[in-house]
Design an enzyme around this catalytic site. Sequence first.
Site, short mmCIF file in Angstrom:
data_model
loop_
_atom_site.label_atom_id
_atom_site.label_comp_id
_atom_site.label_asym_id
_atom_site.label_seq_id
_atom_site.Cartn_x
_atom_site.Cartn_y
_atom_site.Cartn_z
N GLU A 147 3.49 1.06 -4.59
CA GLU A 147 5.02 1.33 -4.90
C GLU A 147 5.48 0.26 -5.94
O GLU A 147 5.25 -0.88 -5.59
CB GLU A 147 5.78 1.83 -3.65
CG GLU A 147 7.22 2.37 -4.05
CD GLU A 147 7.53 3.48 -5.04
OE1 GLU A 147 6.78 3.39 -6.18
OE2 GLU A 147 8.11 4.27 -4.70
N ASP A 148 6.53 0.64 -6.87
CA ASP A 148 7.11 -0.69 -7.50
C ASP A 148 8.29 -1.16 -6.64
O ASP A 148 8.46 -2.50 -6.33
CB ASP A 148 7.62 -0.04 -8.93
CG ASP A 148 8.43 1.24 -8.78
OD1 ASP A 148 8.74 1.89 -7.65
OD2 ASP A 148 8.72 1.90 -9.96
N ASP B 127 13.20 1.31 -1.91
CA ASP B 127 14.67 1.34 -1.94
C ASP B 127 15.19 2.14 -0.58
O ASP B 127 15.45 1.67 0.54
CB ASP B 127 14.89 2.19 -3.26
CG ASP B 127 16.46 1.81 -3.52
OD1 ASP B 127 17.14 1.21 -3.24
OD2 ASP B 127 16.99 2.97 -4.37
N PHE C 29 20.14 -3.00 -10.38
CA PHE C 29 19.10 -2.03 -10.94
C PHE C 29 18.35 -2.88 -12.15
O PHE C 29 18.85 -3.53 -13.11
CB PHE C 29 19.96 -0.94 -11.84
CG PHE C 29 18.96 0.21 -12.26
CD1 PHE C 29 18.46 1.00 -11.28
CD2 PHE C 29 18.32 0.28 -13.46
CE1 PHE C 29 17.54 1.85 -11.63
CE2 PHE C 29 17.69 1.23 -13.90
CZ PHE C 29 17.10 2.03 -12.92
N ARG D 235 9.42 0.09 -19.67
CA ARG D 235 8.55 -0.02 -18.62
C ARG D 235 7.43 -1.16 -19.34
O ARG D 235 6.65 -1.97 -18.83
CB ARG D 235 7.66 1.11 -18.68
CG ARG D 235 8.41 2.27 -18.00
CD ARG D 235 7.37 3.50 -17.51
NE ARG D 235 8.08 4.56 -17.28
CZ ARG D 235 8.36 5.09 -16.01
NH1 ARG D 235 8.34 3.94 -15.10
NH2 ARG D 235 8.82 6.24 -15.82
P1 5GP Z 1 13.55 5.52 -2.61
O1 5GP Z 1 12.85 6.75 -2.68
O2 5GP Z 1 12.78 4.48 -1.80
O3 5GP Z 1 14.97 5.37 -2.66
O4 5GP Z 1 13.03 4.99 -4.24
C1 5GP Z 1 12.32 4.27 -4.80
C2 5GP Z 1 12.05 4.57 -6.15
O5 5GP Z 1 13.34 4.31 -6.74
C3 5GP Z 1 11.25 3.70 -6.94
O6 5GP Z 1 10.05 4.15 -6.98
C4 5GP Z 1 11.69 3.39 -8.20
O7 5GP Z 1 11.19 4.39 -9.01
C5 5GP Z 1 13.18 3.82 -8.00
N1 5GP Z 1 14.08 2.62 -8.07
C6 5GP Z 1 14.69 1.86 -7.20
N2 5GP Z 1 15.34 0.98 -7.26
C7 5GP Z 1 15.16 0.69 -8.59
C8 5GP Z 1 15.72 -0.14 -9.78
O8 5GP Z 1 16.25 -1.16 -9.38
N3 5GP Z 1 15.17 0.05 -10.88
C9 5GP Z 1 14.21 1.05 -11.40
N4 5GP Z 1 13.92 1.30 -12.59
N5 5GP Z 1 13.64 2.09 -10.40
C10 5GP Z 1 14.43 1.73 -9.20
MG MG Z 2 8.93 4.86 -8.47
#
Ligand code: 5GP
Ligand code: MG
Length: 185
Positions: A98-99, A102, A151, A164
């Site tokens: 995963e990137d 969050d 962000f 990206r």
């Molecule tokens: P979660 O389900 O854990 O809340 O969300 C994770 C996803 O939210 C990540 O895979 C990513 O795509 C997106 N995300 C969370 N924080 C950021 C951020 O600071 N920048 C970007 N571009 N995407 C984020």
């Molecule tokens: Mg993502």
Amino acid sequence: MHTDIAEILFDEAQLECIVNSLAERINKDYSGKTLEIIGILKGSVVFLADLIRKLEIDCTLDFITASSYGAKTVSSGKVRLDANMLPDLKNKHILLVEDILDTGSTLAGIKNIVYGKGAFSAAVCTLFNKPSRRKKPIKAEYVGTDIPDKFVVGYGLDYNDRYRNLPYVGVLKPEIYTGINKIKE
Ligand code: 5GP
Ligand code: MG
């Protein structure tokens, strides 16, 4: 530096260091095993492409699609998952790549799917972790680094599918998603 970026958090050399240390740990932990790598589209692709080229273990590569943001910088909390591309996972060792981890909603949903398909184990490797925003009890076995609640874009990470391609990770200027310079949705 791109004019929409307020500050660079990680440059190419720093990202390479992070990826190298993650790969070293994965190589050690899965030595002698076959690892089924599942990349979470689309944000993980650049990180994943760098990471797998540092892996010396036997591994396969598949993808799952997750989307929750749309043209927003705060998660809607509703994650759409598409697991149609996944093969049979019975008794396999899975590594979810995963990137950013969050709130944890995305990975909670994906872990359910993967275990539902009979996986033996499902570990998580995330480039970035935002511990302050967690809502689901998800822990990543492999974390590149913790980051503050800002962000970020670049190195695969997007805002509204842009940025990206940036080779570094930077903080997006807030006026891009709030003000007159807002990019088209
Ligand atoms: P979660 O389900 O854990 O809340 O969300 C994770 C996803 O939210 C990540 O895979 C990513 O795509 C997106 N995300 C969370 N924080 C950021 C951020 O600071 N920048 C970007 N571009 N995407 C984020
Ligand atoms: Mg993502």
